[in-house]
Design an enzyme around this catalytic site. Structure first.
Site, PDB file in Angstrom:
ATOM      1  N   SER A   1     -17.850 -29.579 -44.356  1.00 44.97           N
ATOM      2  CA  SER A   1     -16.851 -28.694 -44.937  1.00 44.97           C
ATOM      3  C   SER A   1     -15.479 -28.948 -44.290  1.00 44.97           C
ATOM      4  O   SER A   1     -15.021 -30.077 -44.251  1.00 44.97           O
ATOM      5  CB  SER A   1     -17.300 -27.241 -44.800  1.00 44.97           C
ATOM      6  OG  SER A   1     -16.636 -26.398 -45.712  1.00 44.97           O
TER       7      SER A   1
ATOM      8  N   ASP B   1     -21.002 -27.893 -50.637  1.00 46.27           N
ATOM      9  CA  ASP B   1     -20.692 -27.619 -49.232  1.00 46.27           C
ATOM     10  C   ASP B   1     -21.862 -27.940 -48.291  1.00 46.27           C
ATOM     11  O   ASP B   1     -22.966 -27.426 -48.452  1.00 46.27           O
ATOM     12  CB  ASP B   1     -20.333 -26.133 -49.112  1.00 46.27           C
ATOM     13  CG  ASP B   1     -19.662 -25.786 -47.802  1.00 46.27           C
ATOM     14  OD1 ASP B   1     -19.883 -26.490 -46.798  1.00 46.27           O
ATOM     15  OD2 ASP B   1     -18.912 -24.799 -47.771  1.00 46.27           O
TER      16      ASP B   1
END
Length: 273
Positions: free
Chosen positions: A43, A155
């Site tokens: 991320s 993610d």
């Protein structure tokens, strides 16, 4: 006696706009001359890690992070699997990574995304760079997942917010920087609305999983004072940047000393074989 491990690795957690904290740590490392032999992240950590691995300065990275709005593109897709089209951000990143390949980076980089189809954590360390970086940053529901090699990537923090375990055997010593921290303890009165319950439950669940990864680190930067800052707002970005820099300047001399001692001892041991 030989080893394929690098002396020192850096692992950067996810955490949205709290990634400014990572850049502060990066600034301290560059100023004090501590360059990792390996960077891993997911991320926000994958984005900052890519800038670091490409040889960009902390100042350049911070300017990009601060001036490039997460929600600047007119790309709402209410009928699609995300409010914002993640592919739009590749054009913003392209000037900083002209070769767009992991192999072009100055420091080996491993980043992680989640395949929403198989439910597996996916490691990226070779070939195309920017699409995996963007995939790793695709917060579910906000950014559309990225389709790549038959996978639907989102993610990396879904599966591992701080990916230490996948690289633990690649580095002798590891610094983990954890920014996906829960807010300070709250009273029952402060957790009375639906969004407050969901937010508290989610951050506690994320952090409880990360604790296992933190135990694998030799050093940890974990600035709990940023736990109350919103992870998708830039309101406190300057404070987070300075917080990361301050923590880095406090810890890095100890790391340098330890690594120098380790490499010296290891060199002496190799002479015996």
């Amino acid at each position: 006696m030989s080893t394929d491990k690098v002396p020192f690795g850096l692992v950067l957690s996810g955490g949205g706009t709290r990634g400014a904290t990572h850049i502060g740590v990066m600034k301290a490392m560059q100023e004090l001359g501590l360059i990792p032999g390996l960077i891993a992240g997911c991320s926000a950590g994958s984005l900052i890690g890519a800038f670091f691995a490409a040889g960009h300065s902390a100042e350049t990275t911070y300017t990009f992070f601060k001036e490039t709005s997460l929600f600047s593109h007119p790309s709402f897709h209410l009928a699609k699997p995300g409010l914002f089209n993640a592919e739009k951000y590749l054009d913003d990143l392209a000037p900083f990574f002209p070769e767009n390949k992991f192999e072009s980076l100055s420091i080996p980089l491993r980043i992680y995304s989640t395949d929403l189809i198989s439910g597996r954590l996916i490691e990226h360390h070779s070939g195309e760079l920017l699409r995996p970086v963007m995939a790793s940053c695709c917060i579910p529901g906000i950014f559309t997942p990225i389709e790549m090699d038959g996978q639907l990537l989102s993610d990396g923090g879904i599966m591992s917010i701080l990916p230490v375990n996948p690289v633990r055997n690649l580095a002798e010593k590891i610094l983990g920087v954890m920014i996906a921290l829960p807010a300070p303890e709250k009273t029952a009165r402060q957790i009375k609305h639906l969004h407050q319950v969901l937010d508290r439950a989610l951050t506690l669940a994320i952090y409880s999983k990360a604790e296992r990864e933190l135990e694998l680190c030799d050093w940890v930067i974990e600035p709990h004072e940023i736990g109350s800052f919103n992870m998708i707002s830039k309101q406190n970005i300057d404070v987070m940047y300075e917080t990361g820099y301050r923590y880095g300047m406090e810890m890095i001399p100890e790391i340098i000393s330890s690594i120098n001692l380790f490499t010296k001892d290891n060199s002496e041991s190799e002479k015996l074989y």
